[in-house]
Scaffold this motif. Structure first.
Motif, PDB file in Angstrom:
ATOM      1  N   GLN A 237       0.830  -1.201   0.000  1.00  0.00           N
ATOM      2  CA  GLN A 237       0.000   0.000   0.000  1.00  0.00           C
ATOM      3  C   GLN A 237       0.867   1.255   0.000  1.00  0.00           C
ATOM      4  O   GLN A 237       0.548   2.238  -0.676  1.00  0.00           O
ATOM      5  CB  GLN A 237      -0.921   0.003   1.216  1.00  0.00           C
ATOM      6  N   SER A 238       1.974   1.192   0.707  1.00  0.00           N
ATOM      7  CA  SER A 238       2.914   2.317   0.728  1.00  0.00           C
ATOM      8  C   SER A 238       3.492   2.588  -0.658  1.00  0.00           C
ATOM      9  O   SER A 238       3.633   3.744  -1.071  1.00  0.00           O
ATOM     10  CB  SER A 238       4.049   2.024   1.719  1.00  0.00           C
ATOM     11  N   LEU A 239       3.800   1.513  -1.396  1.00  0.00           N
ATOM     12  CA  LEU A 239       4.309   1.677  -2.763  1.00  0.00           C
ATOM     13  C   LEU A 239       3.300   2.420  -3.637  1.00  0.00           C
ATOM     14  O   LEU A 239       3.655   3.365  -4.353  1.00  0.00           O
ATOM     15  CB  LEU A 239       4.607   0.308  -3.381  1.00  0.00           C
ATOM     16  N   VAL A 240       2.061   1.988  -3.579  1.00  0.00           N
ATOM     17  CA  VAL A 240       1.015   2.598  -4.408  1.00  0.00           C
ATOM     18  C   VAL A 240       0.800   4.058  -4.026  1.00  0.00           C
ATOM     19  O   VAL A 240       0.750   4.946  -4.886  1.00  0.00           O
ATOM     20  CB  VAL A 240      -0.306   1.811  -4.277  1.00  0.00           C
ATOM     21  N   LEU A 241       0.680   4.322  -2.732  1.00  0.00           N
ATOM     22  CA  LEU A 241       0.442   5.696  -2.272  1.00  0.00           C
ATOM     23  C   LEU A 241       1.632   6.607  -2.564  1.00  0.00           C
ATOM     24  O   LEU A 241       1.459   7.792  -2.847  1.00  0.00           O
ATOM     25  CB  LEU A 241       0.131   5.695  -0.779  1.00  0.00           C
ATOM     26  N   ALA A 242       2.843   6.063  -2.512  1.00  0.00           N
ATOM     27  CA  ALA A 242       4.030   6.859  -2.826  1.00  0.00           C
ATOM     28  C   ALA A 242       4.023   7.297  -4.288  1.00  0.00           C
ATOM     29  O   ALA A 242       4.362   8.442  -4.614  1.00  0.00           O
ATOM     30  CB  ALA A 242       5.298   6.060  -2.520  1.00  0.00           C
ATOM     31  N   VAL A 243       3.618   6.379  -5.178  1.00  0.00           N
ATOM     32  CA  VAL A 243       3.527   6.727  -6.602  1.00  0.00           C
ATOM     33  C   VAL A 243       2.441   7.777  -6.815  1.00  0.00           C
ATOM     34  O   VAL A 243       2.629   8.731  -7.587  1.00  0.00           O
ATOM     35  CB  VAL A 243       3.240   5.465  -7.447  1.00  0.00           C
ATOM     36  N   VAL A 244       1.305   7.637  -6.127  1.00  0.00           N
ATOM     37  CA  VAL A 244       0.222   8.630  -6.238  1.00  0.00           C
ATOM     38  C   VAL A 244       0.698   9.992  -5.759  1.00  0.00           C
ATOM     39  O   VAL A 244       0.465  11.021  -6.413  1.00  0.00           O
ATOM     40  CB  VAL A 244      -1.013   8.184  -5.429  1.00  0.00           C
ATOM     41  N   ALA A 245       1.380  10.020  -4.608  1.00  0.00           N
ATOM     42  CA  ALA A 245       1.902  11.290  -4.075  1.00  0.00           C
ATOM     43  C   ALA A 245       2.894  11.922  -5.040  1.00  0.00           C
ATOM     44  O   ALA A 245       2.894  13.147  -5.255  1.00  0.00           O
ATOM     45  CB  ALA A 245       2.558  11.052  -2.720  1.00  0.00           C
ATOM     46  N   ALA A 246       3.752  11.102  -5.639  1.00  0.00           N
ATOM     47  CA  ALA A 246       4.735  11.616  -6.596  1.00  0.00           C
ATOM     48  C   ALA A 246       4.055  12.164  -7.847  1.00  0.00           C
ATOM     49  O   ALA A 246       4.471  13.202  -8.388  1.00  0.00           O
ATOM     50  CB  ALA A 246       5.718  10.512  -6.973  1.00  0.00           C
ATOM     51  N   GLN A 247       3.003  11.485  -8.318  1.00  0.00           N
ATOM     52  CA  GLN A 247       2.275  11.967  -9.496  1.00  0.00           C
ATOM     53  C   GLN A 247       1.631  13.326  -9.211  1.00  0.00           C
ATOM     54  O   GLN A 247       1.654  14.237 -10.048  1.00  0.00           O
ATOM     55  CB  GLN A 247       1.202  10.957  -9.910  1.00  0.00           C
ATOM     56  N   VAL A 248       1.030  13.466  -8.034  1.00  0.00           N
ATOM     57  CA  VAL A 248       0.430  14.746  -7.654  1.00  0.00           C
ATOM     58  C   VAL A 248       1.486  15.849  -7.653  1.00  0.00           C
ATOM     59  O   VAL A 248       1.270  16.946  -8.186  1.00  0.00           O
ATOM     60  CB  VAL A 248      -0.241  14.640  -6.263  1.00  0.00           C
ATOM     61  N   ALA A 249       2.645  15.549  -7.057  1.00  0.00           N
ATOM     62  CA  ALA A 249       3.712  16.550  -6.972  1.00  0.00           C
ATOM     63  C   ALA A 249       4.221  16.957  -8.352  1.00  0.00           C
ATOM     64  O   ALA A 249       4.405  18.141  -8.642  1.00  0.00           O
ATOM     65  CB  ALA A 249       4.864  16.001  -6.130  1.00  0.00           C
TER      66      ALA A 249
END
Length: 288
Positions: A237-249
């Motif tokens: 879940q951390s992997l997925v959320l990290a990619v989402v956070a990076a995409q937003v940034a």
């Protein structure tokens, strides 16, 4: 049916922004970076190797200087991205080798490689009388306008390679990340897995360097992952959320950079830090 005035303005702005080829290339590059940087960074964070990204960025700086120096010396174009890739991979393997075969800890080996790489870069700049300094500046601070189609194609290829390798090697990478001793007992080639991880980091750093710059590239390996770990309940879940956070940034930072004419790399990192601050706030509120 007509759109509301505010939405019409947004659509017009996005259409104008994406009408420029350099912005199209920037968004493709940014999306790729926002996938592979947190993907690899997640393993680094849990292994307490957050600073290796900064180390390899400075090592890649030496590789850029090598490429520009050879171009100046041979009067033949030499791709700074390719020389940076070679030097960064060598630097990554050197860090791991120093950790394996000497008595120094990881942080010492990283400092040795970081300072050595930056020193080589400054020496090469001085040998040309500062003539290659202008070309290096875009790699130090990042630039949208200098990203070429070839750079994007190289980044897409590197990103595909990194994702494929992580998928194939996911289990040994996770095993070594969370329990290296048990992984060794379980028959995992720990030395090979550690080398694979640092080489993947080098590929990500070089891929992101031209957009974010040497100074800021490590942030995308660390900050989105740090944000994700605040709210995630498992490593996947951390992997997925990290990619989402990076995409937003990346998407928000690139858009703001275009809208206000400010530095892209810096804007992306500031947005990423904002996402991290938001995740920390949610965690604190949840505890209360």
């Amino acid at each position: 049916m007509s759109l509301p005035p505010a939405l019409t303005l947004v659509v017009a702005f996005v259409a104008e922004m994406l009408g420029y080829p350099f912005m199209q290339r920037a968004f493709v590059a940014g999306v790729c970076i926002a996938v592979v940087a947190p993907l690899v960074g997640s393993f680094l964070i849990h292994r307490q190797l957050a600073m290796i990204g900064d180390t390899l960025a400075h090592t890649a700086f030496a590789g850029v200087a090598v490429g520009l120096f050879l171009s100046s010396l041979l009067e033949t174009p030499v791709s700074p991205s390719l020389t940076a890739l070679v030097v960064a991979v060598v630097g990554a393997l050197l860090i791991q080798t120093l950790s394996e075969y000497t008595d120094v800890y990881n942080d010492v080996s990283m400092v040795v490689v970081l300072t050595g790489g930056f020193a080589v870069g400054t020496i090469l700049i001085s040998l040309t009388g500062g003539g290659i300094a202008v070309g290096i500046n875009q790699y130090l601070f990042g630039s949208l306008s200098t990203i070429t189609r070839g750079d994007v194609e190289l980044l897409v290829a590197l990103s595909a390679l990194v994702v494929a390798v992580v998928l194939v090697s996911y289990r040994p990478l996770v095993f070594v990340t969370f329990d290296e001793a048990a992984a060794r007992v379980g028959g995992v080639d720990v030395r090979w897995t550690n080398r694979l991880l640092v080489v993947l980091t080098a590929l990500v750093v070089v891929g992101a360097m031209q957009m974010l710059g040497v100074i800021l590239v490590a942030a995308m390996l660390v900050v989105p992952v740090a944000a994700a770990t605040q709210v995630a309940r498992s490593f996947k879940q951390s992997l997925v959320l990290a990619v989402v956070a990076a995409q937003v940034a990346v998407l928000a930072g690139t858009t703001l950079s275009y809208a206000y004419g400010v530095a892209t790399g810096g804007t992306i990192v500031v947005v990423a830090i904002g996402v991290y601050a938001g995740a920390v706030s949610l965690t604190l509120l949840g505890r209360r």
